[in-house]
Design a protein around this motif. Structure first.
Motif, PDB file in Angstrom:
ATOM      1  N   MET A  89     -18.103  18.319  35.212  1.00 52.25           N
ATOM      2  CA  MET A  89     -18.536  19.418  34.331  1.00 52.25           C
ATOM      3  C   MET A  89     -18.967  20.649  35.122  1.00 52.25           C
ATOM      4  O   MET A  89     -18.723  21.777  34.715  1.00 52.25           O
ATOM      5  CB  MET A  89     -19.747  18.965  33.491  1.00 52.25           C
ATOM      6  CG  MET A  89     -19.407  18.059  32.354  1.00 52.25           C
ATOM      7  SD  MET A  89     -20.929  17.528  31.519  1.00 52.25           S
ATOM      8  CE  MET A  89     -21.470  19.025  30.721  1.00 52.25           C
ATOM      9  N   ALA A  90     -19.664  20.394  36.240  1.00 52.39           N
ATOM     10  CA  ALA A  90     -20.296  21.506  36.959  1.00 52.39           C
ATOM     11  C   ALA A  90     -19.336  22.251  37.880  1.00 52.39           C
ATOM     12  O   ALA A  90     -19.644  23.347  38.336  1.00 52.39           O
ATOM     13  CB  ALA A  90     -21.479  20.978  37.773  1.00 52.39           C
ATOM     14  N   ALA A  91     -18.174  21.668  38.141  1.00 57.73           N
ATOM     15  CA  ALA A  91     -17.198  22.354  39.015  1.00 57.73           C
ATOM     16  C   ALA A  91     -16.571  23.492  38.217  1.00 57.73           C
ATOM     17  O   ALA A  91     -15.807  23.259  37.276  1.00 57.73           O
ATOM     18  CB  ALA A  91     -16.144  21.363  39.494  1.00 57.73           C
ATOM     19  N   ASN A 113     -11.815   7.405  34.219  1.00 59.65           N
ATOM     20  CA  ASN A 113     -11.586   7.023  35.612  1.00 59.65           C
ATOM     21  C   ASN A 113     -10.753   8.106  36.281  1.00 59.65           C
ATOM     22  O   ASN A 113      -9.697   8.454  35.778  1.00 59.65           O
ATOM     23  CB  ASN A 113     -10.833   5.679  35.630  1.00 59.65           C
ATOM     24  CG  ASN A 113     -10.436   5.262  37.011  1.00 59.65           C
ATOM     25  OD1 ASN A 113      -9.633   5.928  37.665  1.00 59.65           O
ATOM     26  ND2 ASN A 113     -10.983   4.177  37.475  1.00 59.65           N
ATOM     27  N   LEU A 114     -11.251   8.641  37.372  1.00 65.36           N
ATOM     28  CA  LEU A 114     -10.561   9.755  38.029  1.00 65.36           C
ATOM     29  C   LEU A 114     -10.883   9.730  39.520  1.00 65.36           C
ATOM     30  O   LEU A 114     -12.055   9.737  39.897  1.00 65.36           O
ATOM     31  CB  LEU A 114     -11.064  11.066  37.409  1.00 65.36           C
ATOM     32  CG  LEU A 114     -10.341  12.335  37.785  1.00 65.36           C
ATOM     33  CD1 LEU A 114      -8.936  12.341  37.194  1.00 65.36           C
ATOM     34  CD2 LEU A 114     -11.109  13.533  37.251  1.00 65.36           C
ATOM     35  N   PHE A 119     -24.165  19.776  46.430  1.00 70.01           N
ATOM     36  CA  PHE A 119     -23.917  18.348  46.694  1.00 70.01           C
ATOM     37  C   PHE A 119     -24.818  17.517  45.780  1.00 70.01           C
ATOM     38  O   PHE A 119     -26.008  17.810  45.639  1.00 70.01           O
ATOM     39  CB  PHE A 119     -24.227  18.029  48.162  1.00 70.01           C
ATOM     40  CG  PHE A 119     -23.713  16.681  48.621  1.00 70.01           C
ATOM     41  CD1 PHE A 119     -22.514  16.564  49.310  1.00 70.01           C
ATOM     42  CD2 PHE A 119     -24.434  15.517  48.337  1.00 70.01           C
ATOM     43  CE1 PHE A 119     -22.036  15.322  49.727  1.00 70.01           C
ATOM     44  CE2 PHE A 119     -23.955  14.272  48.744  1.00 70.01           C
ATOM     45  CZ  PHE A 119     -22.752  14.175  49.438  1.00 70.01           C
ATOM     46  N   LEU A 120     -24.256  16.453  45.162  1.00 73.65           N
ATOM     47  CA  LEU A 120     -25.032  15.626  44.233  1.00 73.65           C
ATOM     48  C   LEU A 120     -25.312  14.250  44.853  1.00 73.65           C
ATOM     49  O   LEU A 120     -24.390  13.575  45.330  1.00 73.65           O
ATOM     50  CB  LEU A 120     -24.254  15.430  42.924  1.00 73.65           C
ATOM     51  CG  LEU A 120     -23.764  16.702  42.223  1.00 73.65           C
ATOM     52  CD1 LEU A 120     -23.036  16.354  40.926  1.00 73.65           C
ATOM     53  CD2 LEU A 120     -24.925  17.655  41.956  1.00 73.65           C
ATOM     54  N   ALA A 167     -13.896  18.277  41.678  1.00 71.22           N
ATOM     55  CA  ALA A 167     -15.222  17.751  41.308  1.00 71.22           C
ATOM     56  C   ALA A 167     -16.182  18.129  42.418  1.00 71.22           C
ATOM     57  O   ALA A 167     -15.768  18.263  43.583  1.00 71.22           O
ATOM     58  CB  ALA A 167     -15.178  16.237  41.162  1.00 71.22           C
ATOM     59  N   MET A 168     -17.465  18.285  42.061  1.00 70.89           N
ATOM     60  CA  MET A 168     -18.449  18.521  43.126  1.00 70.89           C
ATOM     61  C   MET A 168     -18.551  17.270  43.989  1.00 70.89           C
ATOM     62  O   MET A 168     -18.410  16.150  43.480  1.00 70.89           O
ATOM     63  CB  MET A 168     -19.818  18.804  42.503  1.00 70.89           C
ATOM     64  CG  MET A 168     -19.925  20.175  41.879  1.00 70.89           C
ATOM     65  SD  MET A 168     -21.614  20.467  41.372  1.00 70.89           S
ATOM     66  CE  MET A 168     -22.464  20.518  42.964  1.00 70.89           C
TER      67      MET A 168
END
Ligand code: NZQ
Ligand code: ZN
Length: 392
Positions: free
Chosen positions: A108-110, A168-169, A89-90, A134-135
């Motif tokens: 990026m990290a997912a 944008n996502l 979790f970020l 996405a995380m």
């Protein structure tokens, strides 16, 4: 009014001491990475201490050093640490830069996204919208400006090649954002002014297009603009830098300026932002500064397209009445410049102490980036160049 769909899943927690709710908002099973910038989070206002205390039962790791106009290299480093530490979790603590870097890192990290070179694949080739997941992320927003706390946008820079890219996502909406106006008391005056101008111009980019008979959206936008003008003047008077209600009004206005509400059913412009991103990449100027320089010039160059809404802005926001629409619209541009200058924000390259060499660089970069059709009127490179030159 045009057809629209509206979606915004971010939960807002507004007010003093809302940080105390963190432990209830993030499940205890999550391993949390706290992402932040520099000094102010760690020392100046004790935010980090509050966050650590609120999350004392969670497993946490920290990632600092995210600079203003966040650099892609930070996202790469954060991604490596996330994988190494098995973070799930970020939590972004800071301004728009920290939050945008966190959003991009969440893509990026997912691992399911199978990204090998995120700059090339997601930004140069523009394929970020192909990301599958996405995380999870959330924020404690400390700088009212970007609206990043309640939108799905990110803006990432790469200094080594002088580029700035955005995207944008909906996967990267923060799950929740905590907005505590008292955390903004430590902001330097320059950042307060940057933020007011940024939020103001977010509204302008969604309001100052063509008259679409969208009365609800117009009234919302005009209300936000009036609040930003009034509170923008008030915050610098006397001891108002620590006036809770003044800070609260600015903070909420900045969030509402770019969370999708006022964009519903209307045309949008965003050309001042696109030209401004190039100017930041080329000159290093703050985002808000590029906007106060370029908006008046943009409106002068595109005056014919904008004059009906400019006249409405003059009358309803600046309370100016002139005999003709033309005069009234021109008075709106002057009033905008007066407002920016009252906040010590520059309205030209000269006032910002940068030289004309940036014009050619910005124009070339716009072309290379394929940004050749800008605003609701799809103007091209020649008009973009004229705007930069008008701003000299
Ligand atoms: O370096 P740190 O210690 O983190 O300090 C920051 C930074 O130096 C400081 N700061 C933040 N909160 C503070 C504080 N100092 C004292 N007290 C506080 N409470 O302020 C400095 C600037 O912060 P930054 O995050 O860079 O500013 P801002 O929020 O204006 O963000 C700018 C970035 O957001 C992008 C811009 O292009 C730029 O990269 N934008 C993002 C958008 C979005 N996501 O929707 C839309 C905007 O149009 C914009 O493009
Ligand atoms: Zn902006």
């Amino acid at each position: 009014m045009n057809n629209f769909e509206f979606y915004n899943p971010t939960k807002l927690l507004f007010g003093e001491n809302q940080i105390q709710q963190l432990a209830n908002l993030i499940p205890a099973s999550e391993k949390v990475m706290i992402l932040y910038g520099g000094d102010f989070v760690l020392s100046k206002n004790g935010i980090m201490e509050q966050v650590r205390k609120a999350l004392h039962k969670h497993d946490i790791v920290e990632f600092g050093g995210i600079v203003a106009n966040p650099d892609y290299d930070s996202c790469v480093a954060a991604t490596e640490k996330i994988h190494k530490e098995k973070v799930t979790f970020l939590l972004a603590v800071g301004g728009g830069s920290v939050l945008d870097a966190t959003k991009f890192t969440a893509l990026m990290a997912a691992k399911e996204n199978n990204i090998t070179d995120a700059w090339q694949e997601l930004l140069e080739e523009g394929k970020y919208h192909l990301c599958k997941t996405a995380m999870p992320l959330a924020s404690i927003m400390t700088l009212p400006a970007t609206g990043s706390e309640m939108n799905a946008n990110f803006v990432i820079s790469r200094r080594s090649i002088q580029k700035k890219r955005d995207g944008n996502l909906s996967l990267i909406y923060p799950q929740f954002s905590i907005l505590d106006p008292t955390l903004t008391y430590t902001l330097p005056k320059k950042q307060v002014a940057n933020g007011i101008v940024d939020a103001f111009i977010h509204v302008i980019e969604q309001y100052l297009t063509r008259n679409e008979q969208a009365k609800v959206q117009d009234e919302w936008s005009e209300g936000l603009l009036r609040v930003l003008i009034e509170e923008g003047a008030r915050v610098f008077e006397g001891d108002n830098l620590t006036n809770y209600n003044c800070r609260a009004n600015i903070m909420y206005a900045a969030t509402m300026a770019l969370n999708g509400f006022i964009a519903t059913g209307v045309l949008q412009d965003w050309s001042t932002h696109m030209l401004g991103h190039e100017l930041t990449a080329s000159s290093g100027l703050d985002h808000g500064v590029t906007l106060s320089i370029l908006l008046p010039a943009n409106l002068k160059v595109n005056f014919e397209h904008k004059k009906e809404k400019l006249a409405q802005l003059a009358s309803r926001v600046f309370k100016i009445e002139k005999p003709t629409q033309e005069e009234q619209a021109k008075a709106a541009i002057t009033a905008l410049e007066d407002f920016f200058r009252s906040l010590q924000m520059p309205c030209s390259f000269k006032e910002a102490n940068i030289d004309a060499s940036h014009v050619a660089k910005c124009v070339q970069s716009l072309e290379e980036n394929g940004l050749t059709s800008l605003s609701e009127n799809q103007f091209g490179i020649a008009t973009a160049q004229k705007i930069y030159e008008t701003a000299l």
